[in-house]
Design an enzyme around this catalytic site. Structure first.
Site, short mmCIF file in Angstrom:
data_model
loop_
_atom_site.label_atom_id
_atom_site.label_comp_id
_atom_site.label_asym_id
_atom_site.label_seq_id
_atom_site.Cartn_x
_atom_site.Cartn_y
_atom_site.Cartn_z
CB CYS A 291 -1.04 0.00 1.11
SG CYS A 291 -0.61 -0.91 2.58
NE ARG A 320 2.04 -9.44 4.88
CZ ARG A 320 0.73 -9.38 4.69
NH1 ARG A 320 -0.07 -10.23 5.32
NH2 ARG A 320 0.23 -8.48 3.87
CD GLN A 338 -0.70 -8.86 0.16
OE1 GLN A 338 -0.14 -7.79 0.00
NE2 GLN A 338 -1.52 -9.09 1.17
CG ASP A 340 -2.39 -5.35 -2.43
OD1 ASP A 340 -3.56 -5.26 -2.02
OD2 ASP A 340 -1.42 -4.90 -1.80
CG HIS A 342 -4.00 -0.18 -2.20
ND1 HIS A 342 -2.93 -0.89 -2.69
CD2 HIS A 342 -4.13 -0.54 -0.90
CE1 HIS A 342 -2.43 -1.64 -1.73
NE2 HIS A 342 -3.12 -1.46 -0.64
CE LYS A 422 -9.76 -8.88 8.57
NZ LYS A 422 -8.53 -9.63 8.40
CG HIS A 468 -5.77 -1.91 2.06
ND1 HIS A 468 -4.39 -1.94 2.11
CD2 HIS A 468 -6.13 -0.89 2.86
CE1 HIS A 468 -3.95 -1.01 2.90
NE2 HIS A 468 -4.98 -0.34 3.37
#
Length: 593
Positions: A291, A320, A338, A340, A342, A422, A468
């Site tokens: 992000c 991670r 991911q 991902d 945004h 979420k 996200h």
RNA sequence: GCCGGCGUAGCUCAAUGGUAGAGCAACCGCCUUGUAAGUGGUAGGUUAUGGGUUCGAUUCCCAUCGUCGGCUCCA
């Protein structure tokens, strides 16, 4: 689908809970000094936690199981008694874990499993045979209601007292119990089937991926076969995103410490991040999320309300730190990509934006063969940023969408991220197991921290809302779930190898290669088994590699310029022209079956 | 990270306190084959790594690494 409450009121639930007591009775006979903790019913079975003088072996399990069957046949009644705290303490005076639970009950803050509660629970005990347990119940009337042919102890595992890693480690025995022998058999079959589908096993057999000692744990090597599946997933994903108003972006793997200070990750997420690397006296961190980079892309120019919503998508690889014990094949790794994105939008666009995202997510998952979804709405956790009103509004917006779209959901109280609530989507796979893939998250934190703005109709600066989202979750986990869902037999469009040509004798090899060239030209992924094996062996090998199509070529086919199709499910449509086969294959690829 | 199990050939698995074995795969032949394993031969292992006990360890002990079942935590 029955609900959790239905289960808790079911006879099966009482049977399992009662089986747990019988098991504890058997264990206490074996180890009179054993300290007993708790033993509830769970999905598909039950467990009981013990503090024992020695570790249990598989032989012990057999002994315990046999003794349980005897106790069941002894037809002992389950007798409920309400007791005072003092009486309870006397009964359990040698059981330190029970005493702790009694104190919790006495305080009115906890229930009999030690979970927080706001209503004071009456203290009850259940006796059966020689065994007595602090327990709310309910139980069956008599042990004879437990079918001795429908129970089985499965395994022993470590478990912390009260699930707290700072408290003692106990030994947990897991068992399963059903009403009938056949149900037990079905369940054990399902366990076997799950083992056969295990993505780690299939990953090896189908040469999809591996991990390696020297590379490091939790780091995945995608082999050519896995790479092809991933390529197909990503290609579809890219196309769909571009067609749905996304911009594809690419960002680096590391960023300066100050970036992660600004984003709040060093404050809220540091324990999952790897140690910094130092470049010319500056600290850089490997990204655990994408992000902050996307926020900077947003900030790279002045944005007008007319530009919104903006959707930046990236298959971003993040790293991670995960504790070694939690790593699991592709499902839980330390480096993953991911899918991902945004979204940045005006506050008034938010409801539509959430609707869009949930819709898009479900469409995406459906394309891969998942049709059964369960949503979880996660609300404000203890550690969080943003004011109450924002949280409330955002939670309401998410819930509205779920209701509008008619997706069944449960509320996960306090399960949100620190920066916003979420929606998590779980899919149910071919064996009925749930996997968490999609996540759609509000973020109150980062637009503020990075001071994102857009110029509104009024000519003034406004703060955009941000979402996200990851739809497949991560390429690694999604691949793992796909493998298990299809047991390695991917739909043709995803299959790493689609067609195996099987010449019967050497004299057919030339024609087989000609056909292969033609099919490749049409875009199919084709192999030719021109080895010296017999046709039967070639078929067997292709079956084991889960080729969707096998094309057998012998004298007849060569003569008539045909191919004989066999499918991996055993169907044998027989000889047809190459064009006819191509039409079938291309149609099935198009329809994603 | 914690508790417990496991680590033998590319894969699946045997065996023993006294020189490690099979099937499949690989390689070299023979066979030329009609819908899930034709056949003969060859090669392949410092028994995860490092220590210790022992005359001798792959086996027993310790540590490390990896892995599996859980716990805790998560995409």
């Amino acid at each position: 689908m029955s609900t959790k409450e239905d289960y808790e009121n079911s006879r099966l639930y009482r049977i399992r809970h009662s089986a747990a007591h019988v098991m504890a009775e058997a264990v206490l006979e074996m180890f009179p000094d054993a300290q007993i903790a708790i033993g509830p019913s769970i999905e598909d079975g039950f467990y009981y936690d013990f503090d024992l003088p020695r570790t249990l072996t598989p032989d012990d399990l057999e002994t315990i199981e046999n003794r349980m069957k005897e106790l069941i046949k002894a037809k002992e009644d389950f007798v409920r008694e309400e007791v005072s705290a003092a009486e309870a303490k006397e009964i359990f005076k040698d059981q330190k874990y029970k005493l702790e639970l009694i104190e919790g009950l006495e305080s009115g803050q906890e229930d009999e499993d030690g979970n927080p509660t706001d209503q004071k629970v009456p203290m009850t005990i259940y006796r059966s045979g020689q065994f007595v347990d602090l327990c709310r119940g309910p139980h069956v009337e008599n042990t004879s209601e437990i079918n001795p042919h429908a129970i089985k102890l499965l395994n022993v595992a470590g478990a912390y007292w009260r699930g707290d890693e700072h408290r003692p480690m106990l030994q947990r025995i897991y068992g399963t119990a059903w009403e009938t022998k056949d149900e037990l058999k079905d369940y054990l079959w399902k366990l076997e089937e799950a083992k056969k589908r295990d993505h780690r096993k299939l990953g090896k057999e189908l040469d999809l991926f591996s991990s390696n000692d020297e590379v490091g744990q939790g780091l995945i090597l995608w082999h050519p076969n896995g790479g092809m599946v991933r390529h197909q997933i990503e290609r579809y994903w890219d196309d769909k995103h571009i067609a749905n108003g996304y911009d594809l972006v690419y960002t680096p793997h590391i960023g300066k410490a100050s970036l992660w200070e600004t984003s709040g990750h060093l404050g809220f997420y540091k324990e999952n991040m790897y140690s910094p690397i130092v470049i010319e006296d500056q600290e850089y961190f490997i990204k655990p999320m994408n992000c902050p980079f996307h926020l900077h892309i947003y900030k790279s120019q002045l944005r007008s309300y007319r530009d919104l919503p903006l959707r930046f998508a990236e298959k971003g690889t993040v790293y991670r730190y995960e504790r070694s014990g939690v790593l699991h094949g592709l499902m839980r790794v330390r480096g993953f990509t991911q899918d991902d994105a945004h979204h940045f939008c005006r506050p008034d666009q938010m409801p539509d934006e959430i609707d869009f995202t949930l819709n898009f997510s479900i469409d995406m998952l459906k394309a891969f063969g998942f049709t059964d979804f369960q949503a979880y709405l996660s609300t404000k956790p203890e550690k969080s940023v943003g004011d109450e009103q924002m949280w409330h509004d955002a939670e309401a917006a998410l819930e509205d969408t779920l209701k509008r779209m008619n997706v069944p959901y449960e509320i996960d109280e306090g399960g949100g991220a620190f920066y916003g609530p979420k929606i998590d989507l779980k899919v149910r796979d071919a064996l009925g197991r749930e996997w968490q893939l999609s996540t759609i998250q509000f973020d109150f934190n980062e637009p503020e921290r990075f001071d994102l703005t857009y110029i509104g109709e009024d000519g003034k600066e406004h703060r955009p809302y941000m979402v996200h989202r990851a739809l497949l979750g991560s390429m690694e986990r999604f691949f793992g779930v796909l493998i298990e869902h299809y047991a390695g037999a991917f739909p043709v469009w995803l299959a790493p190898k689609q067609v195996m040509l099987i010449p019967i004798a050497d004299r057919h090899n030339g024609y087989a290669h000609d056909v292969a060239a033609r099919l490749k030209k049409a875009g199919l992924r084709v192999s030719v088994d021109d080895g010296s094996d017999r046709m039967n062996a070639k078929i067997r090998n292709a079956q084991k590699q889960k080729y969707p199509y096998m094309l057998v070529i012998g004298d007849r086919e060569m003569e008539d310029k045909q191919v004989a199709l066999r499918r991996r499910n055993g169907d044998n449509p027989g000889a047809m022209s190459v064009d006819d086969f191509l039409a079938i294959a291309l149609d099935e690829i198009e329809r994603k079956v």
